[in-house]
Design a protein around this motif. Sequence first.
Motif, PDB file in Angstrom:
ATOM      1  N   VAL A 141       8.917  55.131  81.911  1.00  0.00           N
ATOM      2  CA  VAL A 141       9.522  55.123  83.248  1.00  0.00           C
ATOM      3  C   VAL A 141      10.195  53.774  83.519  1.00  0.00           C
ATOM      4  N   ALA A 142       9.558  52.696  83.092  1.00  0.00           N
ATOM      5  CA  ALA A 142      10.144  51.365  83.285  1.00  0.00           C
ATOM      6  C   ALA A 142      11.500  51.274  82.590  1.00  0.00           C
ATOM      7  N   LEU A 143      11.555  51.752  81.359  1.00  0.00           N
ATOM      8  CA  LEU A 143      12.806  51.656  80.593  1.00  0.00           C
ATOM      9  C   LEU A 143      13.888  52.546  81.200  1.00  0.00           C
ATOM     10  N   ALA A 144      13.481  53.715  81.674  1.00  0.00           N
ATOM     11  CA  ALA A 144      14.448  54.613  82.301  1.00  0.00           C
ATOM     12  C   ALA A 144      15.006  53.947  83.562  1.00  0.00           C
ATOM     13  N   ARG A 145      14.129  53.335  84.340  1.00  0.00           N
ATOM     14  CA  ARG A 145      14.546  52.660  85.568  1.00  0.00           C
ATOM     15  C   ARG A 145      15.492  51.499  85.252  1.00  0.00           C
ATOM     16  N   ALA A 146      15.282  50.864  84.107  1.00  0.00           N
ATOM     17  CA  ALA A 146      16.115  49.716  83.742  1.00  0.00           C
ATOM     18  C   ALA A 146      17.398  50.146  83.030  1.00  0.00           C
ATOM     19  N   GLY A 147      17.656  51.456  82.986  1.00  0.00           N
ATOM     20  CA  GLY A 147      18.944  51.932  82.484  1.00  0.00           C
ATOM     21  C   GLY A 147      19.037  52.175  80.992  1.00  0.00           C
ATOM     22  N   ALA A 148      17.888  52.344  80.313  1.00  0.00           N
ATOM     23  CA  ALA A 148      17.946  52.679  78.881  1.00  0.00           C
ATOM     24  C   ALA A 148      18.761  53.961  78.712  1.00  0.00           C
ATOM     25  N   ALA A 149      19.539  54.033  77.624  1.00  0.00           N
ATOM     26  CA  ALA A 149      20.392  55.209  77.427  1.00  0.00           C
ATOM     27  C   ALA A 149      19.595  56.370  76.872  1.00  0.00           C
ATOM     28  N   SER A 150      18.642  56.041  76.016  1.00  0.00           N
ATOM     29  CA  SER A 150      17.940  57.106  75.306  1.00  0.00           C
ATOM     30  C   SER A 150      16.509  56.669  74.991  1.00  0.00           C
ATOM     31  N   ILE A 151      15.574  57.584  75.182  1.00  0.00           N
ATOM     32  CA  ILE A 151      14.175  57.255  74.909  1.00  0.00           C
ATOM     33  C   ILE A 151      13.579  58.306  73.983  1.00  0.00           C
ATOM     34  N   GLY A 158       2.687  66.843  69.666  1.00  0.00           N
ATOM     35  CA  GLY A 158       4.032  67.118  70.165  1.00  0.00           C
ATOM     36  C   GLY A 158       4.011  67.492  71.637  1.00  0.00           C
ATOM     37  N   ASN A 159       2.931  68.136  72.078  1.00  0.00           N
ATOM     38  CA  ASN A 159       2.864  68.609  73.465  1.00  0.00           C
ATOM     39  C   ASN A 159       2.879  67.466  74.465  1.00  0.00           C
ATOM     40  N   LYS A 160       2.052  66.455  74.193  1.00  0.00           N
ATOM     41  CA  LYS A 160       1.983  65.322  75.125  1.00  0.00           C
ATOM     42  C   LYS A 160       3.309  64.577  75.156  1.00  0.00           C
ATOM     43  N   ALA A 161       3.907  64.406  73.976  1.00  0.00           N
ATOM     44  CA  ALA A 161       5.182  63.693  73.899  1.00  0.00           C
ATOM     45  C   ALA A 161       6.251  64.474  74.668  1.00  0.00           C
ATOM     46  N   GLU A 162       6.240  65.791  74.496  1.00  0.00           N
ATOM     47  CA  GLU A 162       7.231  66.640  75.163  1.00  0.00           C
ATOM     48  C   GLU A 162       7.073  66.568  76.686  1.00  0.00           C
ATOM     49  N   ALA A 163       5.833  66.514  77.138  1.00  0.00           N
ATOM     50  CA  ALA A 163       5.587  66.445  78.587  1.00  0.00           C
ATOM     51  C   ALA A 163       6.204  65.163  79.164  1.00  0.00           C
ATOM     52  N   ILE A 164       6.092  64.061  78.432  1.00  0.00           N
ATOM     53  CA  ILE A 164       6.670  62.796  78.928  1.00  0.00           C
ATOM     54  C   ILE A 164       8.193  62.885  78.923  1.00  0.00           C
ATOM     55  N   THR A 165       8.749  63.399  77.834  1.00  0.00           N
ATOM     56  CA  THR A 165      10.207  63.503  77.727  1.00  0.00           C
ATOM     57  C   THR A 165      10.764  64.384  78.843  1.00  0.00           C
ATOM     58  N   SER A 166      10.140  65.532  79.084  1.00  0.00           N
ATOM     59  CA  SER A 166      10.750  66.416  80.095  1.00  0.00           C
ATOM     60  C   SER A 166      10.586  65.835  81.495  1.00  0.00           C
ATOM     61  N   SER A 167       9.489  65.122  81.741  1.00  0.00           N
ATOM     62  CA  SER A 167       9.341  64.486  83.052  1.00  0.00           C
ATOM     63  C   SER A 167      10.399  63.386  83.228  1.00  0.00           C
ATOM     64  N   LEU A 168      10.685  62.654  82.158  1.00  0.00           N
ATOM     65  CA  LEU A 168      11.716  61.593  82.228  1.00  0.00           C
ATOM     66  C   LEU A 168      13.072  62.198  82.564  1.00  0.00           C
ATOM     67  N   ILE A 169      13.396  63.277  81.842  1.00  0.00           N
ATOM     68  CA  ILE A 169      14.726  63.872  82.022  1.00  0.00           C
ATOM     69  C   ILE A 169      14.877  64.442  83.432  1.00  0.00           C
ATOM     70  N   SER A 170      13.766  64.984  83.976  1.00  0.00           N
ATOM     71  CA  SER A 170      13.915  65.544  85.321  1.00  0.00           C
ATOM     72  C   SER A 170      13.963  64.448  86.382  1.00  0.00           C
ATOM     73  N   ASN A 171      13.367  63.288  86.106  1.00  0.00           N
ATOM     74  CA  ASN A 171      13.393  62.198  87.092  1.00  0.00           C
ATOM     75  C   ASN A 171      14.607  61.284  86.966  1.00  0.00           C
ATOM     76  N   PHE A 172      15.158  61.193  85.759  1.00  0.00           N
ATOM     77  CA  PHE A 172      16.292  60.278  85.522  1.00  0.00           C
ATOM     78  C   PHE A 172      17.393  61.073  84.826  1.00  0.00           C
ATOM     79  N   GLN A 173      18.341  61.574  85.612  1.00  0.00           N
ATOM     80  CA  GLN A 173      19.348  62.490  85.067  1.00  0.00           C
ATOM     81  C   GLN A 173      20.224  61.847  83.982  1.00  0.00           C
ATOM     82  N   GLU A 174      20.415  60.543  84.050  1.00  0.00           N
ATOM     83  CA  GLU A 174      21.337  59.847  83.140  1.00  0.00           C
ATOM     84  C   GLU A 174      20.799  59.723  81.711  1.00  0.00           C
ATOM     85  N   ILE A 175      19.484  59.860  81.579  1.00  0.00           N
ATOM     86  CA  ILE A 175      18.873  59.479  80.312  1.00  0.00           C
ATOM     87  C   ILE A 175      18.823  60.636  79.309  1.00  0.00           C
ATOM     88  N   SER A 176      18.903  60.305  78.026  1.00  0.00           N
ATOM     89  CA  SER A 176      18.663  61.371  77.053  1.00  0.00           C
ATOM     90  C   SER A 176      17.316  61.109  76.388  1.00  0.00           C
TER      91      SER A 176
END
Length: 301
Positions: A141-151, A158-176
């Motif tokens: 979340v810190a990196l997304a807030r600081a404008g990272a392009a891709s995380i 895989g499930n836990k990792a996927e949960a973080i990725t999808s939460s990031l994408i829904s909270n920060f539209q710019e990020i991949s």
Amino acid sequence: KEINGATKVTGIIGYPLTYTFSPPMHNKAFEALNLNYRYLPFVVEPNALENAIEGIKSLNIRGINVTMPHKEAVIDLLDELSAEAETIGAVNTINNDNGRLIGYNTDAGGFLKSLKEESFNPAGKTAIILGTGGAAKAVAVALARAGAASIVIIGRSGNKAEAITSSLISNFQEISGKTLTFRDNLADIFQIGELIVNATPVGMKESGDLLPVPLEFINASHFVYDLIYTPLETALINGARHKGAKAANGLGMLLYQAASAFEIWTGTSAPVEVMRQALIQGLKSGDRPDNAEEENRRVPT
Ligand code: NAP
């Protein structure tokens, strides 16, 4: 200041609390600014968490840090969350605002301040995070807030990792975002990655000289940030430096999360250098603050 009826009490709850460097950091900071505050350790077992949180109100405790294993479980027991704590899904600092308990996550901001101190700007960069626990979520979340392009999140599951990725994408539209597991072929992603963050405990003192990923993936263009601070130089940091990469340990994040908590509770700028020295001193004088006591008990009388 001597302890008296007006002393404001702060502290940390966790279980166990064998490794905590927070009490000297905060107490030295209070002392330096002549503030009538104290910081104490509270060992709270998981089944006692609810009572402990009620106790913050009953005992009029000013503020509390929260560490493992309570960072997520505590959320449901609070009156309010900062937007960031809500997005991350973990709380490491509670502020008692006249009986209302507000949860914050200062790990995320602490990580960013530490990166800044290392002169690494994550804006527009590709970051690879190893691990899917509370610290990984705060860093993501810190990196997304600081404008990272891709995380890229790499987990054992895989499930836990996927949960973080999808939460990031829904909270920060710019990020991949991308999800991988340690079993995948990781060579290509490390070619693209610029910042590599170890948010697993692999490499901590008790686990020996282990590496969270093989060193063959690390190259000189990487900035490697290991969240671990015991030891100060993990096998990952050491190996990365030998490859010409820049590398940092988790000391800065630990320091700056504490400085933010201090500011939330006192409303006063934290004496960061005093806290840094207290932390370094604590780390030098043995990583288990209760060690001496245990050793003494073993001495036959
Ligand atoms: P956590 O919630 O327990 O998460 C640990 C993560 O590491 C989990 O994703 C876990 O995977 C993974 N993991 C554990 N053993 C592993 C292994 N052998 N190989 C690969 N992955 C493994 O812990 P946390 O609070 O996120 O903390 C993680 C690390 O960051 C710790 O070393 C902690 O000391 C450090 N930290 C530092 C700071 C700082 O201020 N510098 C702040 C917070 C944390 P599973 O989910 O599959 O179990």
